[in-house]
Design an enzyme around this catalytic site. Structure first.
Site: not given
Ligand code: URA
Length: 249
Positions: A105
């Site tokens: 993310d």
């Molecule tokens: N899970 C999430 O919620 N975000 C990420 O960036 C990676 C795994």
């Protein structure tokens, strides 16, 4: 490894795979000087391929491990002009068209692989062969081991249980009322870690991927990257293939 001619032409950035197929059918493609009209034709990568008389330059395969900083998109471009992970490579002697293997993310930091090898990327992300990823999450509130144990057994996300995981509370900070939790998962569902904690009623304040399989980014500052060795690439392939096999047996 032998690959289909149209895929090799497309991967070289010459044109789309569909267009390459059309040009093969039209007799515009030669391999070592001979016209090839068969769509199933496979090439090894060392042949001389020409499309309409223009040589196709094949990119060598490259593999990188990046310590992704937060506030960066896991993509090669962004329509809102935000920083993207490939920005970390610009002006740094990497001419290949690389892209991230899966995504972290915007606000997640840590280990991210980038490559121009589509087959390797698919192998790393294949749902049945997903290799181990370790996350450290800072969550709001005081979470107990009894609660994180529920994450190990699986929680419901979009009507489907998450696969078995490993979870452990690392610490609790009374002043900020936050807990640090280590979570090891094999899957890579959308916002998986955040949604797993949300399922227990805890919001993730900070998320970091500390390991992608046996790879860590401990020695890399945020935004820094290194090339993977041939041995590391081979080991990752072997791990993914072994896990694929074990899960289908
Ligand atoms: N899970 C999430 O919620 N975000 C990420 O960036 C990676 C795994």
């Amino acid at each position: 490894m032998a690959e289909r001619l149209q895929k090799v032409i497309a991967n070289a950035g010459f044109c789309s795979r569909r267009k390459a197929e059309q040009m093969i059918l039209n007799g515009q493609v030669t391999v070592n000087g001979k016209v090839v009209r068969e769509l199933g034709t496979k090439v090894e990568g060392h042949e001389k391929i020409e499309v309409g008389g223009v040589p196709v330059e094949m990119e060598s395969k490259v593999y990188f491990l990046l310590n992704k900083p937060k506030n960066m998109i896991s993509a090669v471009s962004d329509d809102r002009d935000r920083a993207v992970v490939t920005d970390c490579f610009s002006g740094r002697d990497v001419s290949q068209r690389i892209y991230p293997v899966g995504r972290l993310d915007y606000d997640t930091s840590g280990a991210l692989i980038l490559t121009n090898d589509g087959e390797f990327a698919n192998l790393m992300m294949h749902p049945s062969g997903e290799i181990e990823k370790v996350y450290v999450a800072k969550v709001r509130g005081h979470i107990t081991n009894a609660e994180v144990f529920k994450l190990e057994k699986g929680v419901n996300i979009d009507g489907r249980l998450t696969a078995p995981a490993k979870a452990r509370v690392l610490s609790y900070d009374r002043r900020s009322d936050t807990s640090m939790v280590r979570l090891v998962i094999h899957e890579g569902r959308y916002h998986q870690v955040k949604r797993m904690f949300e399922n227990l009623g805890f919001a993730v304040r900070k998320l970091r991927r500390t390991h992608f399989s046996f790879l860590t980014v401990d020695d890399l500052a945020p935004g820094e990257w290194r090339r993977l060795s041939n041995n590391e690439v081979r080991q990752l392939r072997e791990l993914a293939l072994t896990e694929n096999k074990e899960k289908t047996q």
